[in-house]
Every structure is written in C-alpha cells, then in structure tokens.
Scaffold this motif. Structure first.
Motif, PDB file in Angstrom:
ATOM      1  N   UNK A 150      36.903  49.546  24.863  1.00 55.97           N
ATOM      2  CA  UNK A 150      35.574  50.086  25.188  1.00 55.97           C
ATOM      3  C   UNK A 150      35.638  51.055  26.365  1.00 55.97           C
ATOM      4  N   UNK A 151      34.837  52.133  26.324  1.00 56.03           N
ATOM      5  CA  UNK A 151      34.896  53.148  27.380  1.00 56.03           C
ATOM      6  C   UNK A 151      34.685  52.602  28.792  1.00 56.03           C
ATOM      7  N   UNK A 152      33.745  51.660  28.947  1.00 56.73           N
ATOM      8  CA  UNK A 152      33.497  51.128  30.291  1.00 56.73           C
ATOM      9  C   UNK A 152      34.700  50.336  30.803  1.00 56.73           C
ATOM     10  N   UNK A 153      35.363  49.605  29.910  1.00 50.71           N
ATOM     11  CA  UNK A 153      36.557  48.871  30.318  1.00 50.71           C
ATOM     12  C   UNK A 153      37.683  49.827  30.680  1.00 50.71           C
ATOM     13  N   UNK A 157      32.112  59.822  30.264  1.00 54.27           N
ATOM     14  CA  UNK A 157      31.687  60.632  29.119  1.00 54.27           C
ATOM     15  C   UNK A 157      32.885  61.282  28.434  1.00 54.27           C
ATOM     16  N   UNK A 158      33.876  61.694  29.209  1.00 51.18           N
ATOM     17  CA  UNK A 158      35.073  62.281  28.616  1.00 51.18           C
ATOM     18  C   UNK A 158      35.810  61.250  27.753  1.00 51.18           C
ATOM     19  N   UNK A 217      36.916  59.174  22.222  1.00 53.73           N
ATOM     20  CA  UNK A 217      36.946  58.040  21.296  1.00 53.73           C
ATOM     21  C   UNK A 217      36.081  58.261  20.063  1.00 53.73           C
ATOM     22  N   UNK A 218      35.039  59.093  20.169  1.00 53.22           N
ATOM     23  CA  UNK A 218      34.167  59.319  19.008  1.00 53.22           C
ATOM     24  C   UNK A 218      34.465  60.673  18.350  1.00 53.22           C
ATOM     25  N   UNK A 227      33.692  69.254  21.859  1.00 52.34           N
ATOM     26  CA  UNK A 227      32.559  69.391  22.772  1.00 52.34           C
ATOM     27  C   UNK A 227      32.983  69.232  24.220  1.00 52.34           C
ATOM     28  N   UNK A 228      33.938  68.328  24.471  1.00 47.70           N
ATOM     29  CA  UNK A 228      34.391  68.165  25.852  1.00 47.70           C
ATOM     30  C   UNK A 228      35.109  69.425  26.329  1.00 47.70           C
TER      31      UNK A 228
END
Length: 316
Positions: A32-35, A87-88, A93-94, A99-100
């Motif tokens: 997960x991004x937050x982890x 966000x990066x 991941x998606x 876009x980045x």
C-alpha cells in the motif's frame, strides 16, 4: 576530470536515478502507498543520520530547527514533500507514470509563476509564452480526457510550493531533508508499528521485500547527494536543463516499459509542454548569460525563482 565535468556527471546521475525510480516502486506495487511512504521516510532518516554522523554534522539538525517560525516552515515543507512522494508512489502503482512525468515537466513553469505572484519577480515575454503553452496543454488534456490531470497538477504544485519554502529556509540540502523526514518519522513509525501488529506489513515477509523496502532510504538519499555535488560545480542553468532527464526517463518508462496508453490527446499536449520548456530554457540561458556579463544586477531587476532543486531536492 575537471570539476565542472564531475558536476555534469553527478547531475546526470541524480536525474537518472529520479527518472528510473518508477521501476523500483513498480517492484513494490503490491505494498500500500501509505506503508511504502512510511518506509521511505523511516529508512531515509536512518540513511541521512548515518551520513551526517560520519560527517560529524548531527548537531546541525538542532541548529537548523531553532525558532518556532523555522520549525513551522520545515513542518510545512515536510507536509508538501510527503504529499509529493505519496502521490508519485500512488501514480506509479495505478499505471499513471505518464501523468507523473507531465507533472515534473510542468513544475518549473509553475515555479516561475509562483515567483511572479509571491515574490513579484518580473517575467519576460518568452516566460509568459511558455506558461501560456503549458496552460493550453493542460486544457487540451482536460477536454480530451474528460477531467483535470489532477495527478500532474498536484505533483507540480506541491513540489513548486515545497521549493518556495526551501527558498525561504537557509538550510543546506542534506540537513534540510533530514529535518523534514525527522518530523514525519513519528507518524511513519506509528503506522509501521500498527501494520506490523496486525500482521499485514510487508517488512519481514520475504528477504527480497525486506531488502527492497530498506533500499528506499538510499534510493531517496543518493540522488540528493549527487545533486548537491553537482550544484556546487556547475551553473544553475546547466542544472535546470539536465533536470529534464528525470521526467523524460519517467515518460519513457511509462510508454515503453509499462505500456501505458499514450493517446491522441497526450500526443497534442506533450509537444506543447516540450515546446514550452524549450522556450523557457532558452530564456533562462539568456538570462543567466546576461547576469554573468553584468558585474552587479541593477536594483529592481528581474530574477527568476530559484529552482527548488538548487537549494534542496526531494524528487521521487
């Protein structure tokens, strides 16, 4: 090898590591991004602490955080860079690396506009034209894709605002980022401890995952060290031009390695951005040469906002 040559190689190395970082985050796309962000913060702090410890500069951290105003600005910078990092990671991941990359192409133009409206820096016609082309590119994507390219705009805005704060903070790059991750560390450690307690954490699951997560520290720190090496040896204009290696490599990773869609609207918008950056870069080079020729800039003369990376850098 001359010092400028060393600086160019260091800048190419830093921009290349940033530009290829989507490959690293793709390997951890199941985390997960937050982890993943929490691991990046924690291991970056460990790495920076070791670097400053070996250099005998740990005390600079406490000196950098003297005064509530400075602490507040560092905290706000930490918040901005955490948004940018998170966000990066999420975009990678998606499958939105295209876009980045657009966001980091747009970022210098956003920084110029912030310089105009926050610091009353005057822009010449070429700079206004570059900003206008970037605006048209965003409008094209908005109409063509049926919504704002919010990932690109948020990445550009968060990093440009981060740069504004760095412009106001008289702290060196390594110490500055160390202070920022130090402020984020309690939140990161708390999340990692909670995830570990629930048995859902990726750390320790396999040797490969554990090593990759620990590598987020050096992957964050090494480009910064290379960048600070380059910034001391080559002109800011050269730094500004070489930094475009980063979004260019991101773009190539997205289109070639990850096979992300690059439709007709992207094919219209990206050339507009590239044209804007060409105009912007030529104007910056001319301004840099003019400043070098003049013994002293006259009062009230136009000065661009410094690229945030000339003071510090926290690129992906």
């Amino acid at each position: 090898m001359t010092e400028p040559q060393k600086g160019v190689l260091a800048m190419i190395g830093a921009a290349s590591l940033w530009g290829l970082s989507p490959v690293y985050y793709k390997l951890l796309s199941h985390v997960p991004p937050t982890e993943l962000l929490s691991h990046r913060i924690f291991w970056s702090l460990v790495f920076f602490a070791l670097v400053l410890g070996l250099q005998g500069r740990v005390r600079e951290i406490t000196r950098a955080l003297i005064g509530w105003r400075r602490v507040g600005m560092v905290a706000l910078a930490a918040f901005m860079v955490s948004i940018n990092w998170l966000l990066f990671i999420y975009a990678t991941q998606i499958d939105r690396v295209t876009e980045s990359s657009l966001g980091y192409y747009i970022f210098p133009l956003v920084a110029v506009l912030l310089g105009r409206f926050l610091f009353a820096e005057r822009l010449d016609c070429a700079q206004w034209l570059a900003a206008a082309l970037a605006t048209i590119a965003v409008a094209v994507l908005t109409v063509g894709l049926g919504g704002l390219p919010w990932i690109s705009l948020t990445l550009a805005a968060s990093f440009a605002l981060y740069g504004v704060l760095k412009k106001l903070l008289p702290i060196g790059p390594v110490v500055s980022v160390t202070c920022e991750v130090l402020m984020m560390a309690p939140f990161a450690a708390g999340l990692l401890l909670w995830i570990s307690a629930t048995g859902q954490g990726a750390f320790g699951r396999t040797a490969g995952e554990t090593v990759l997560l620990m590598a987020s520290g050096p992957i964050t720190a090494l480009p910064l060290i290379l960048f600070s090496t380059a910034a001391r040896r080559i002109p800011l204009s050269a730094v500004g031009l070489l930094q475009y290696i980063n979004p260019t490599l991101q773009f190539l990773c997205a289109v070639i390695l990850f096979a992300e869609p690059f439709g007709v609207w992207h094919q219209i918008a990206f050339p507009l951005i590239w044209a804007a950056l060409t105009i912007y870069s030529i104007a910056a080079l001319r301004q840099d040469r003019a400043l070098r020729r003049a013994p002293m800039a006259p009062a009230g003369s136009s000065t661009q906002i410094r690229n945030p990376e000339s003071d510090s850098s926290a690129k992906p």
